[in-house]
Design a protein around this motif. Structure first.
Motif, PDB file in Angstrom:
ATOM      1  N   GLN A  14       0.830  -1.212   0.000  1.00 56.05           N
ATOM      2  CA  GLN A  14       0.000   0.000   0.000  1.00 56.05           C
ATOM      3  C   GLN A  14       0.861   1.259   0.000  1.00 56.05           C
ATOM      4  OE1 GLN A  14      -2.453  -0.519   3.453  1.00 56.05           O
ATOM      5  NE2 GLN A  14      -3.783  -2.027   2.469  1.00 56.05           N
ATOM      6  N   GLN A  15       1.891   1.271   0.817  1.00 60.78           N
ATOM      7  CA  GLN A  15       2.763   2.442   0.883  1.00 60.78           C
ATOM      8  C   GLN A  15       3.552   2.630  -0.411  1.00 60.78           C
ATOM      9  OE1 GLN A  15       5.126   2.003   4.447  1.00 60.78           O
ATOM     10  NE2 GLN A  15       3.432   2.593   5.778  1.00 60.78           N
ATOM     11  N   LEU A  16       4.010   1.525  -1.004  1.00 61.74           N
ATOM     12  CA  LEU A  16       4.757   1.622  -2.262  1.00 61.74           C
ATOM     13  C   LEU A  16       3.871   2.147  -3.387  1.00 61.74           C
ATOM     14  CD1 LEU A  16       7.334   1.183  -3.904  1.00 61.74           C
ATOM     15  CD2 LEU A  16       6.575  -1.181  -4.279  1.00 61.74           C
ATOM     16  N   ILE A  17       2.653   1.637  -3.502  1.00 58.50           N
ATOM     17  CA  ILE A  17       1.734   2.104  -4.550  1.00 58.50           C
ATOM     18  C   ILE A  17       1.390   3.574  -4.330  1.00 58.50           C
ATOM     19  CG2 ILE A  17      -0.585   1.829  -5.539  1.00 58.50           C
ATOM     20  CD1 ILE A  17       1.511  -0.346  -6.375  1.00 58.50           C
ATOM     21  N   SER A  18       1.121   3.952  -3.086  1.00 59.53           N
ATOM     22  CA  SER A  18       0.822   5.366  -2.787  1.00 59.53           C
ATOM     23  C   SER A  18       2.003   6.262  -3.140  1.00 59.53           C
ATOM     24  CB  SER A  18       0.450   5.524  -1.313  1.00 59.53           C
ATOM     25  OG  SER A  18      -0.757   4.845  -1.043  1.00 59.53           O
ATOM     26  N   LEU A  19       3.210   5.792  -2.844  1.00 59.21           N
ATOM     27  CA  LEU A  19       4.408   6.554  -3.193  1.00 59.21           C
ATOM     28  C   LEU A  19       4.551   6.673  -4.710  1.00 59.21           C
ATOM     29  CD1 LEU A  19       6.988   8.027  -2.404  1.00 59.21           C
ATOM     30  CD2 LEU A  19       8.133   5.793  -2.304  1.00 59.21           C
ATOM     31  N   GLN A  83      -5.544   4.884  -8.063  1.00 56.82           N
ATOM     32  CA  GLN A  83      -4.764   4.453  -6.903  1.00 56.82           C
ATOM     33  C   GLN A  83      -5.650   3.614  -5.987  1.00 56.82           C
ATOM     34  OE1 GLN A  83      -2.699   7.511  -4.699  1.00 56.82           O
ATOM     35  NE2 GLN A  83      -2.546   6.224  -2.899  1.00 56.82           N
ATOM     36  N   GLU A  84      -6.838   4.088  -5.730  1.00 55.01           N
ATOM     37  CA  GLU A  84      -7.770   3.363  -4.863  1.00 55.01           C
ATOM     38  C   GLU A  84      -8.100   1.990  -5.449  1.00 55.01           C
ATOM     39  OE1 GLU A  84      -9.813   2.566  -1.539  1.00 55.01           O
ATOM     40  OE2 GLU A  84      -8.569   4.331  -1.875  1.00 55.01           O
ATOM     41  N   ILE A  85      -8.283   1.932  -6.760  1.00 58.17           N
ATOM     42  CA  ILE A  85      -8.577   0.649  -7.414  1.00 58.17           C
ATOM     43  C   ILE A  85      -7.402  -0.315  -7.247  1.00 58.17           C
ATOM     44  CG2 ILE A  85      -8.959  -0.470  -9.652  1.00 58.17           C
ATOM     45  CD1 ILE A  85     -10.595   2.078 -10.429  1.00 58.17           C
ATOM     46  N   LEU A  86      -6.176   0.165  -7.485  1.00 62.15           N
ATOM     47  CA  LEU A  86      -5.006  -0.702  -7.361  1.00 62.15           C
ATOM     48  C   LEU A  86      -4.814  -1.184  -5.931  1.00 62.15           C
ATOM     49  CD1 LEU A  86      -2.250   0.875  -9.645  1.00 62.15           C
ATOM     50  CD2 LEU A  86      -4.033  -0.749 -10.225  1.00 62.15           C
ATOM     51  N   LEU A  87      -5.175  -0.354  -4.970  1.00 56.35           N
ATOM     52  CA  LEU A  87      -5.014  -0.733  -3.569  1.00 56.35           C
ATOM     53  C   LEU A  87      -6.089  -1.707  -3.097  1.00 56.35           C
ATOM     54  CD1 LEU A  87      -3.934   2.675  -2.010  1.00 56.35           C
ATOM     55  CD2 LEU A  87      -2.501   0.657  -2.431  1.00 56.35           C
ATOM     56  N   LEU A 105       2.405  -4.616 -13.570  1.00 55.01           N
ATOM     57  CA  LEU A 105       2.220  -3.219 -13.197  1.00 55.01           C
ATOM     58  C   LEU A 105       3.577  -2.500 -13.220  1.00 55.01           C
ATOM     59  CD1 LEU A 105       0.453  -0.940 -11.942  1.00 55.01           C
ATOM     60  CD2 LEU A 105       0.968  -1.951  -9.705  1.00 55.01           C
ATOM     61  N   CYS A 106       3.667  -1.434 -14.013  1.00 55.55           N
ATOM     62  CA  CYS A 106       4.896  -0.640 -14.118  1.00 55.55           C
ATOM     63  C   CYS A 106       4.525   0.836 -14.074  1.00 55.55           C
ATOM     64  CB  CYS A 106       5.633  -0.924 -15.418  1.00 55.55           C
ATOM     65  SG  CYS A 106       6.246  -2.610 -15.572  1.00 55.55           S
ATOM     66  N   PHE A 107       5.339   1.621 -13.386  1.00 53.78           N
ATOM     67  CA  PHE A 107       5.121   3.064 -13.274  1.00 53.78           C
ATOM     68  C   PHE A 107       6.219   3.827 -13.995  1.00 53.78           C
ATOM     69  CE2 PHE A 107       2.475   1.590  -9.848  1.00 53.78           C
ATOM     70  CZ  PHE A 107       1.472   2.537  -9.746  1.00 53.78           C
ATOM     71  N   TYR A 108       5.841   4.994 -14.538  1.00 50.94           N
ATOM     72  CA  TYR A 108       6.770   5.879 -15.236  1.00 50.94           C
ATOM     73  C   TYR A 108       6.768   7.253 -14.592  1.00 50.94           C
ATOM     74  CZ  TYR A 108       6.685   2.528 -19.096  1.00 50.94           C
ATOM     75  OH  TYR A 108       6.791   1.401 -19.858  1.00 50.94           O
ATOM     76  N   LYS A 109       7.960   7.826 -14.486  1.00 52.04           N
ATOM     77  CA  LYS A 109       8.127   9.192 -14.018  1.00 52.04           C
ATOM     78  C   LYS A 109       8.768   9.991 -15.146  1.00 52.04           C
ATOM     79  CE  LYS A 109      10.460  11.915 -10.487  1.00 52.04           C
ATOM     80  NZ  LYS A 109      11.328  11.869  -9.303  1.00 52.04           N
ATOM     81  N   ASN A 110       8.057  10.970 -15.643  1.00 54.71           N
ATOM     82  CA  ASN A 110       8.553  11.804 -16.746  1.00 54.71           C
ATOM     83  C   ASN A 110       9.022  10.960 -17.934  1.00 54.71           C
ATOM     84  OD1 ASN A 110       8.122  14.157 -15.167  1.00 54.71           O
ATOM     85  ND2 ASN A 110      10.107  13.852 -14.178  1.00 54.71           N
ATOM     86  N   GLY A 111       8.260   9.933 -18.258  1.00 53.43           N
ATOM     87  CA  GLY A 111       8.577   9.087 -19.405  1.00 53.43           C
ATOM     88  C   GLY A 111       9.625   8.021 -19.158  1.00 53.43           C
ATOM     89  N   GLU A 112      10.208   8.002 -17.981  1.00 54.72           N
ATOM     90  CA  GLU A 112      11.250   7.023 -17.645  1.00 54.72           C
ATOM     91  C   GLU A 112      10.675   5.951 -16.717  1.00 54.72           C
ATOM     92  OE1 GLU A 112      14.503   7.112 -18.744  1.00 54.72           O
ATOM     93  OE2 GLU A 112      13.938   8.838 -19.982  1.00 54.72           O
ATOM     94  N   GLU A 113      11.109   4.717 -16.903  1.00 56.39           N
ATOM     95  CA  GLU A 113      10.665   3.611 -16.050  1.00 56.39           C
ATOM     96  C   GLU A 113      11.073   3.906 -14.609  1.00 56.39           C
ATOM     97  OE1 GLU A 113      12.804   0.404 -17.795  1.00 56.39           O
ATOM     98  OE2 GLU A 113      11.670   0.511 -19.666  1.00 56.39           O
ATOM     99  N   TRP A 114      10.114   3.761 -13.686  1.00 59.11           N
ATOM    100  CA  TRP A 114      10.409   4.005 -12.270  1.00 59.11           C
ATOM    101  C   TRP A 114      10.246   2.709 -11.479  1.00 59.11           C
ATOM    102  CZ3 TRP A 114       8.058   4.100  -7.392  1.00 59.11           C
ATOM    103  CH2 TRP A 114       8.758   4.792  -6.407  1.00 59.11           C
ATOM    104  N   LEU A 115       9.073   2.101 -11.541  1.00 59.64           N
ATOM    105  CA  LEU A 115       8.835   0.802 -10.909  1.00 59.64           C
ATOM    106  C   LEU A 115       8.533  -0.202 -12.009  1.00 59.64           C
ATOM    107  CD1 LEU A 115       8.249  -1.116  -8.476  1.00 59.64           C
ATOM    108  CD2 LEU A 115       5.890  -0.284  -8.552  1.00 59.64           C
ATOM    109  N   ILE A 116       9.315  -1.273 -12.052  1.00 55.82           N
ATOM    110  CA  ILE A 116       9.155  -2.319 -13.065  1.00 55.82           C
ATOM    111  C   ILE A 116       8.834  -3.626 -12.352  1.00 55.82           C
ATOM    112  CG2 ILE A 116      10.337  -3.668 -14.850  1.00 55.82           C
ATOM    113  CD1 ILE A 116      12.235  -1.203 -15.130  1.00 55.82           C
ATOM    114  N   THR A 117       7.794  -4.306 -12.812  1.00 54.95           N
ATOM    115  CA  THR A 117       7.505  -5.630 -12.263  1.00 54.95           C
ATOM    116  C   THR A 117       7.313  -6.636 -13.378  1.00 54.95           C
ATOM    117  OG1 THR A 117       5.097  -5.357 -12.150  1.00 54.95           O
ATOM    118  CG2 THR A 117       6.357  -4.662 -10.230  1.00 54.95           C
ATOM    119  N   THR A 118       7.764  -7.833 -13.112  1.00 49.54           N
ATOM    120  CA  THR A 118       7.507  -9.001 -13.951  1.00 49.54           C
ATOM    121  C   THR A 118       6.898 -10.021 -12.999  1.00 49.54           C
ATOM    122  OG1 THR A 118       9.472  -8.423 -15.223  1.00 49.54           O
ATOM    123  CG2 THR A 118       8.536 -10.589 -15.620  1.00 49.54           C
TER     124      THR A 118
END
Length: 146
Positions: A14-19, A83-87, A105-118
């Motif tokens: 939860q904290q990681l997704i919120s971050l 965010q609420e849905i993912l949580l 689920l992968c997150f991008y910050k300013n077009g750059e990969e931030w959190l990558i999951t496989t």
């Protein structure tokens, strides 16, 4: 790059997704052509449909390369409703797998990969060199990283 050593679960998830939602501006989820969604997966897809800004047919995304196959990669902006849905849909990072949910689920910050999951391989990493991000990550309860 900071590698996640153990799967974030419960409060840590939860904290990681919120971050991620506070730091990043976009995320993706993947629907592989060769895996049917369950009823729960179809319900999830309907729930996020109004927020999908783009769907691309791709044979690769962060952490994954398909050979001779394609998948639908869904691009979404980091909005509070999502965010609420993912949580509420998952309580651990590597739960993002078909047929119950979409994948990787992968997150991008300013077009750059931030959190990558496989998710199938239970692998995840956070890519950042920004000290502000690293300080915020250290505040996530029980996150195992190096």
């Amino acid at each position: 790059m900071i590698q996640l050593l153990e799967e974030p679960r419960g409060v840590t998830y939860q904290q990681l997704i919120s971050l991620a939602f506070s730091i990043c501006d976009e995320f993706i989820l993947v629907k592989r052509d060769q895996i049917e969604l369950s009823g729960k997966g179809e319900e999830f897809l309907k729930e996020i449909k109004p927020y999908i800004k783009e769907i691309k047919k791709q044979d690769h995304w962060p952490g994954t390369q398909l050979f001779g196959l394609n998948a639908d990669v869904y691009y979404l902006d980091c909005k509070d409703e999502l965010q609420e849905i993912l949580l509420t849909r998952a309580d651990r990072l590597y739960a993002w797998m078909q047929p119950e949910l979409l994948e990787d689920l992968c997150f991008y910050k300013n077009g750059e990969e931030w959190l990558i999951t496989t998710a199938h391989e239970e692998m995840g990493s956070i890519n950042t060199k920004e000290s502000q991000d690293i300080l915020k990550l250290r505040e996530v309860e029980d996150i195992m990283m190096y």
